[in-house]
Design a protein around this motif. Structure first.
Motif, PDB file in Angstrom:
ATOM      1  N   HIS A 104    -122.461  24.276 -79.413  1.00 43.46           N
ATOM      2  CA  HIS A 104    -122.178  24.430 -77.991  1.00 43.46           C
ATOM      3  C   HIS A 104    -123.531  24.278 -77.311  1.00 43.46           C
ATOM      4  N   ASP A 124    -118.686  30.204 -81.901  1.00 46.21           N
ATOM      5  CA  ASP A 124    -117.613  29.874 -80.961  1.00 46.21           C
ATOM      6  C   ASP A 124    -117.105  31.129 -80.245  1.00 46.21           C
ATOM      7  N   LYS A 183    -123.942  27.437 -82.626  1.00 51.18           N
ATOM      8  CA  LYS A 183    -122.795  26.994 -83.420  1.00 51.18           C
ATOM      9  C   LYS A 183    -121.669  28.025 -83.383  1.00 51.18           C
ATOM     10  N   TYR A 213    -119.517  20.868 -75.928  1.00 47.52           N
ATOM     11  CA  TYR A 213    -119.442  20.993 -77.379  1.00 47.52           C
ATOM     12  C   TYR A 213    -119.805  19.635 -77.970  1.00 47.52           C
TER      13      TYR A 213
END
Length: 115
Positions: free
Chosen positions: A101, A64, A62, A94
């Protein structure tokens, strides 16, 4: 040794949970793997000599910040060191519905047949 024991053992140094699919739960980052195909190779005797396991390894995160990419790259290195042939990786997807991801590496491992 079975393919799942090999993969689980090879990926155990990763800094996140690793298990056969399905997995996940509440982990921010995790790795799963599953067998896609099992096939048998033959030689001149026309008798099966090896079992080829086609395996997918999935990294989820999760975060980024590239964590998913870093984890799959570490996984690929560990798999290669364990004698697993990695022949494709990607793309970095995503998942809107989960917020993860997700990157997949596809591998193959040849297991000698025992009688």
């Amino acid at each position: 040794m079975e393919y799942d024991e090999l993969i689980q053992g090879a990926l155990s140094p990763l800094p996140c949970p690793v298990s056969k699919a399905p997995a996940g739960g509440s982990h921010e980052t995790y790795v799963t793997f599953n067998e896609v195909l099992e096939s048998y190779t033959r030689h001149s005797s026309n008798a099966p000599r090896r079992i080829l396991h086609s395996i997918q390894v999935h990294a989820f995160s999760k975060r980024d910040d590239g964590t998913c990419y870093t984890i799959i790259r570490k996984a690929i290195g560990l798999l290669r060191a364990a004698g697993v042939r990695v022949y494709s990786c990607g793309p970095d997807l995503y998942e809107d519905n989960t917020g993860y991801h997700h990157i997949t590496a596809t591998c193959e491992w040849a297991q000698p047949m025992t009688d």
